[in-house]
Design a protein around this motif. Sequence first.
Motif, PDB file in Angstrom:
ATOM      1  N   PRO A  19      75.304  38.657  16.935  1.00 29.82           N
ATOM      2  CA  PRO A  19      75.166  37.200  17.079  1.00 29.82           C
ATOM      3  C   PRO A  19      76.289  36.583  17.906  1.00 29.82           C
ATOM      4  N   HIS A  20      77.409  37.284  18.047  1.00 33.80           N
ATOM      5  CA  HIS A  20      78.506  36.713  18.812  1.00 33.80           C
ATOM      6  C   HIS A  20      78.181  36.686  20.300  1.00 33.80           C
ATOM      7  N   ARG A  21      78.188  37.835  20.939  1.00 30.55           N
ATOM      8  CA  ARG A  21      77.930  37.839  22.386  1.00 30.55           C
ATOM      9  C   ARG A  21      76.778  38.768  22.760  1.00 30.55           C
ATOM     10  N   GLY A  22      76.021  39.194  21.776  1.00 25.82           N
ATOM     11  CA  GLY A  22      74.831  39.980  22.086  1.00 25.82           C
ATOM     12  C   GLY A  22      75.079  41.452  22.365  1.00 25.82           C
ATOM     13  N   ARG A  63      74.274  34.810  12.061  1.00 27.95           N
ATOM     14  CA  ARG A  63      73.572  35.780  11.248  1.00 27.95           C
ATOM     15  C   ARG A  63      72.860  36.826  12.093  1.00 27.95           C
ATOM     16  N   ALA A  64      73.045  38.090  11.742  1.00 33.03           N
ATOM     17  CA  ALA A  64      72.256  39.155  12.358  1.00 33.03           C
ATOM     18  C   ALA A  64      70.837  39.070  11.811  1.00 33.03           C
ATOM     19  N   GLY A 119      73.128  40.094   6.542  1.00 34.49           N
ATOM     20  CA  GLY A 119      73.177  39.757   7.965  1.00 34.49           C
ATOM     21  C   GLY A 119      74.167  38.642   8.278  1.00 34.49           C
ATOM     22  N   ARG A 120      74.675  37.972   7.240  1.00 36.49           N
ATOM     23  CA  ARG A 120      75.600  36.858   7.513  1.00 36.49           C
ATOM     24  C   ARG A 120      76.972  37.357   7.938  1.00 36.49           C
TER      25      ARG A 120
END
Lengths: 208, 227
Positions: B51-54, B98-99, B80-81
């Motif tokens: 979720p940060h930079r893919g 979240r993932a 996922g959090r």
Amino acid sequence: MSALVLYDDELDEDCYRARLFLSFLGLQARRVVVDVVPGGEQDSAAFRAVSPAGVLPVLRIEGQAVCGAEAVLLALAHGRAEWLPEGAVDFARVAHWLQFAGGPLRAAVLMRRASLFAGAGDEQSARRRAAVAALRIVEDHLAHRRLDGGLWVVGEGPTVADIALFPTVALCRDWGEEHSAYPALRRWVRAVRALPGFVTMPGIPDYG
Amino acid sequence: MSVTGDGGWYPLMLSADLEPGTAAGSTMLGRDLAVWRDGLGQAHVWDDRCPHRGMRLSLGFVREGALACLYHGWRFGADGRCVHIPAHPDLSPPGTIRAAPLRVAECWGLIWAAATDESGTLPEDDPALAAVPWVPVRSLRIEAPWQGVAGAIGLPEGELAAVLDRDVDGRVLAALLPVGEGACMLHLLAAEPAEVARLHDLADWGQDVRARAEERAGQVFLSGAVA
Ligand code: FES
């Protein structure tokens, strides 16, 4: 023992074979950096005087220059039965895999060089197929070893055969092969990484 | 017999190939996934995108019950959090970071993921499968369309897994993961009790299946000298 000298290129997986084994053995070597990309120093007269065929790495051991990764591994393993088994059968197996690393597995080494330094793409080619085929030979071997309860390439513990194969397997993502296609290799890579003295090189994740 | 039920469940990998505290990648019909097992043994399957930079989460590692991304060390818990951001250790990350978890099931020695939320439940009570423990043999990547492999090993139409009764001695569970249009992973397991020699035979049989399927698909991988 007189001081060890390693002619070394940071990004070269063959040099990494030597650095990795030195680290497992807890040995220090004075490092002479050879600038292959972009310097082309492996072809300089000065380096050819050390390594006539321009082969890296070179280890100077007891005054003798030993050229090429498999030769360096053997020279360092001499007299260390835990890394170079003395029994005829296991010794023969190690010899087999060293030859494989210096022979068919070169296809993967060349694929990586072409991808990193010559901008070659992921398209299918005879070289890519040969490289994949070489990885599969190791994968199939380790999958069978596992059914016998074995974790290492030969015998009950890590040998120079594991070190000769490891860098090329661990770096295959550099030329677009994912470890998810090779579960047996993945498990073995983890085992090598867990050995005391393990060091990484660029392209091999460091989990810190 | 229908182990993939009303569809939508895919056999990602052998349970034995996901050790506790490790992460791996998998690809299901072109969808890249991060598969990881926490310290308690629970398997998790997420989209392989931090979720940060893919970046790819499957290259990460498991720390303190969370999956840590290799790139900047953000950690994501079982739901996922995001639970930890190294650059801001005192910050409690907002729940929106979240993932994306998929539904997971683990049975018959395999890790399964549901392709959509609409996928029904994976029927875990199939008598042919539940009767015996399954010993993992190996998985093989095959560079050929999965339908051809399914037909060649005798999976019933539309199924991704079945107990086979041909070509090999003893009962064999074969499961097929479509990786993409032209590639799949074949997972093989043997019914207990299984002699080691039989496991080797089965692994060899898998290599045969791979070679024949790839030859049919015009994909031949031969090792040898190359320039
Ligand atoms: S991309 Fe994953 S932490 Fe930055």
